[in-house]
Design an enzyme around this catalytic site. Structure first.
Site, PDB file in Angstrom:
ATOM      1  N   VAL A  79      34.199   1.024  54.997  1.00  0.00           N
ATOM      2  CA  VAL A  79      33.049   1.647  55.658  1.00  0.00           C
ATOM      3  C   VAL A  79      33.175   3.154  55.488  1.00  0.00           C
ATOM      4  O   VAL A  79      34.206   3.734  55.826  1.00  0.00           O
ATOM      5  CB  VAL A  79      32.987   1.293  57.162  1.00  0.00           C
ATOM      6  CG1 VAL A  79      31.860   2.054  57.851  1.00  0.00           C
ATOM      7  CG2 VAL A  79      32.812  -0.208  57.361  1.00  0.00           C
ATOM      8  N   LEU A  80      32.129   3.758  54.949  1.00  0.00           N
ATOM      9  CA  LEU A  80      32.081   5.211  54.794  1.00  0.00           C
ATOM     10  C   LEU A  80      30.953   5.749  55.662  1.00  0.00           C
ATOM     11  O   LEU A  80      29.805   5.326  55.520  1.00  0.00           O
ATOM     12  CB  LEU A  80      31.834   5.592  53.333  1.00  0.00           C
ATOM     13  CG  LEU A  80      32.951   5.234  52.349  1.00  0.00           C
ATOM     14  CD1 LEU A  80      32.487   5.474  50.921  1.00  0.00           C
ATOM     15  CD2 LEU A  80      34.193   6.053  52.653  1.00  0.00           C
ATOM     16  N   HIS A  87      32.619  15.424  51.868  1.00  0.00           N
ATOM     17  CA  HIS A  87      33.656  14.404  51.702  1.00  0.00           C
ATOM     18  C   HIS A  87      33.059  13.016  51.478  1.00  0.00           C
ATOM     19  O   HIS A  87      33.500  12.265  50.602  1.00  0.00           O
ATOM     20  CB  HIS A  87      34.583  14.409  52.923  1.00  0.00           C
ATOM     21  CG  HIS A  87      35.750  13.507  52.787  1.00  0.00           C
ATOM     22  ND1 HIS A  87      35.815  12.286  53.419  1.00  0.00           N
ATOM     23  CD2 HIS A  87      36.899  13.640  52.077  1.00  0.00           C
ATOM     24  CE1 HIS A  87      36.957  11.703  53.110  1.00  0.00           C
ATOM     25  NE2 HIS A  87      37.637  12.500  52.302  1.00  0.00           N
ATOM     26  N   ARG A 126      25.515  -2.551  60.543  1.00  0.00           N
ATOM     27  CA  ARG A 126      25.746  -3.221  59.262  1.00  0.00           C
ATOM     28  C   ARG A 126      27.070  -3.981  59.216  1.00  0.00           C
ATOM     29  O   ARG A 126      27.307  -4.742  58.294  1.00  0.00           O
ATOM     30  CB  ARG A 126      25.723  -2.199  58.127  1.00  0.00           C
ATOM     31  CG  ARG A 126      24.374  -1.595  57.893  1.00  0.00           C
ATOM     32  CD  ARG A 126      24.433  -0.606  56.772  1.00  0.00           C
ATOM     33  NE  ARG A 126      23.111  -0.110  56.451  1.00  0.00           N
ATOM     34  CZ  ARG A 126      22.864   0.758  55.500  1.00  0.00           C
ATOM     35  NH1 ARG A 126      23.859   1.237  54.779  1.00  0.00           N
ATOM     36  NH2 ARG A 126      21.641   1.162  55.265  1.00  0.00           N
TER      37      ARG A 126
END
Length: 157
Positions: A79-80, A87, A126
């Site tokens: 997960v980002l 970044h 999500r």
């Protein structure tokens, strides 16, 4: 005219699957992993090996290392969450590029199960609250593993 269609199916029997999962954002990645494992179980996958890495950036090199170990497919989970710096963009770009590169070089399906999110609320929804992308990614993993098996068995042009 001869037309043939090749596609995978959702039967997991006999498949050997690897999952590389990031520990960063672990509350969310663990939900993705739970969803994936639920899918694998429901579809009869009997062998799943889990490799845990510190963050998403470490996923491609780990996938590369295990790609030749006889897995039918590899699922990469992470997960980002976008922050206030670049970044997020840098990591997301390099991780997606690295995963695709390994898949193409090694000839094994590597499923991109990295959830990019604009914020924590989107990431949470999500990763298991509204829907669990982990289940969906695992289904894709099974389908692609079976497609590649069929392609390996069929030497026709």
């Amino acid at each position: 005219m001869k037309v043939r269609t090749f596609e995978g199916d959702y039967r997991g029997e006999g498949l050997r699957i690897a999952v590389v999962v990031s520990r960063f954002n672990d509350l969310l990645t663990e939900e993705l992993l739970k969803g994936a494992l639920d899918c694998f179980k429901r579809h009869g996958v009997e062998e799943v090996h889990i490799f845990r890495v510190p963050g998403s950036f470490e996923i491609p090199i780990t996938v590369k290392k295990i790609a030749k170990r006889g897995y039918d497919a590899i699922l990469a989970l992470g997960v980002l969450i976008k922050g206030e710096t670049r970044h997020f963009e840098l990591v997301a770009s390099q991780v997606s590029r690295g995963i695709a590169q390994v898949s193409l070089e090694e000839g094994i399906p590597v499923i991109f199960g990295i959830v990019p999110a604009e914020d924590e609320i989107q990431a949470i929804s999500r990763s298991g609250i509204k829907s669990n992308r982990g289940f969906e990614y695992a289904l894709t993993t099974i389908e692609m593993a079976n497609l590649f098996r069929k392609l390996g068995e069929n030497n026709e042009r």
